[in-house]
Design an enzyme around this catalytic site. Structure first.
Site, PDB file in Angstrom:
ATOM      1  N   CYS A 108     -10.151   4.980   1.184  1.00  0.00           N
ATOM      2  CA  CYS A 108      -9.321   5.939   1.925  1.00  0.00           C
ATOM      3  C   CYS A 108     -10.136   7.045   2.588  1.00  0.00           C
ATOM      4  O   CYS A 108     -10.015   7.302   3.791  1.00  0.00           O
ATOM      5  CB  CYS A 108      -8.228   6.516   1.030  1.00  0.00           C
ATOM      6  SG  CYS A 108      -8.811   7.530  -0.363  1.00  0.00           S
ATOM      7  N   HIS A 156      -5.708  10.531  -2.931  1.00  0.00           N
ATOM      8  CA  HIS A 156      -5.661   9.636  -1.774  1.00  0.00           C
ATOM      9  C   HIS A 156      -5.546  10.470  -0.506  1.00  0.00           C
ATOM     10  O   HIS A 156      -4.993  11.573  -0.522  1.00  0.00           O
ATOM     11  CB  HIS A 156      -4.452   8.690  -1.898  1.00  0.00           C
ATOM     12  CG  HIS A 156      -4.385   7.634  -0.841  1.00  0.00           C
ATOM     13  ND1 HIS A 156      -5.354   6.676  -0.689  1.00  0.00           N
ATOM     14  CD2 HIS A 156      -3.465   7.388   0.128  1.00  0.00           C
ATOM     15  CE1 HIS A 156      -5.029   5.879   0.316  1.00  0.00           C
ATOM     16  NE2 HIS A 156      -3.882   6.295   0.847  1.00  0.00           N
ATOM     17  N   HIS A 168      -4.109   4.434   6.779  1.00  0.00           N
ATOM     18  CA  HIS A 168      -4.934   4.601   5.580  1.00  0.00           C
ATOM     19  C   HIS A 168      -5.483   3.276   5.097  1.00  0.00           C
ATOM     20  O   HIS A 168      -5.042   2.201   5.504  1.00  0.00           O
ATOM     21  CB  HIS A 168      -4.131   5.291   4.469  1.00  0.00           C
ATOM     22  CG  HIS A 168      -2.997   4.455   3.941  1.00  0.00           C
ATOM     23  ND1 HIS A 168      -2.682   4.418   2.606  1.00  0.00           N
ATOM     24  CD2 HIS A 168      -2.110   3.630   4.549  1.00  0.00           C
ATOM     25  CE1 HIS A 168      -1.638   3.621   2.422  1.00  0.00           C
ATOM     26  NE2 HIS A 168      -1.277   3.140   3.592  1.00  0.00           N
TER      27      HIS A 168
END
Length: 192
Positions: A108, A156, A168
């Site tokens: 990520c 994240h 993402h």
């Protein structure tokens, strides 16, 4: 000799007094009935181009210059956002690999770092460090970063794509893609 000295002393006193009187005397208002057209009297000074300012600036001109600068800044920001979104879309379908930072695989924060590096912005490597390098915003705009939190820590990050979606690299087995934001435990950060 004493007359000569007293005349010289008088000149030394009179010249600065007259000069200061000219500087501090208010200028006549050319358009007293129209405050928007009042003339701002600018003393000769160095301008941005390095020359002396030789024309007084009206209030209209000053406002117009300010609006022009703001418009140019918005255009630059819009171009950067368009480049960010085109760059992240170009990685669609690339695999998730923990610790990878592109160009053919990402995690990520690696995707975010790689994308922003390609538009001239350097970000730290981890999602937590990226959160610290951005300015928090309450109303996200396309291109802002979306940080997901749990227990007070960021776990994240993705790039906001509008309409409650983000680009993402989420987890092993799922390639880089656009998804809906699935949690309410998020905050947004704007890259400076």
């Amino acid at each position: 000799m004493s007359t000569l000295v007293s005349r010289a002393a008088a000149r030394l006193l009179v010249v600065p007094v007259l000069a200061s009187a000219c500087l501090f005397t208010p200028a006549p208002q050319a358009h007293a009935d129209d405050p928007d057209r009042a003339v701002l009297h600018v003393l000769p000074a160095e301008t941005a181009e390095g020359g002396a300012a030789d024309q007084p600036q009206t209030a209209d001109t000053a406002a117009q210059n300010k609006a022009e600068k703001a418009h140019k800044a918005k255009k630059r920001a819009a171009k950067r956002v368009a480049r960010v979104m085109a760059t992240v879309r170009s990685r669609a379908g690339k695999p998730y690999v923990y610790g990878a930072a592109g160009p053919n695989a990402f995690d990520c924060s690696g995707l975010v770092q790689w994308t922003y590096r390609h538009v001239g912005k350097n970000l730290p490597r981890t999602s937590g460090a990226q959160a610290g390098a951005t300015r928090r915003v309450g109303r996200p705009q396309v291109g802002d970063l979306v940080f997901f939190t749990s227990g007070g820590r960021v776990y994240h990050v993705g790039i906001y794509a509008g309409n409650h979606t983000l680009w993402h690299a989420s987890r092993p087995g799922v390639p880089v893609r656009r998804d809906r934001i699935w949690s309410g435990s998020v905050f947004y950060g704007r890259v400076r």
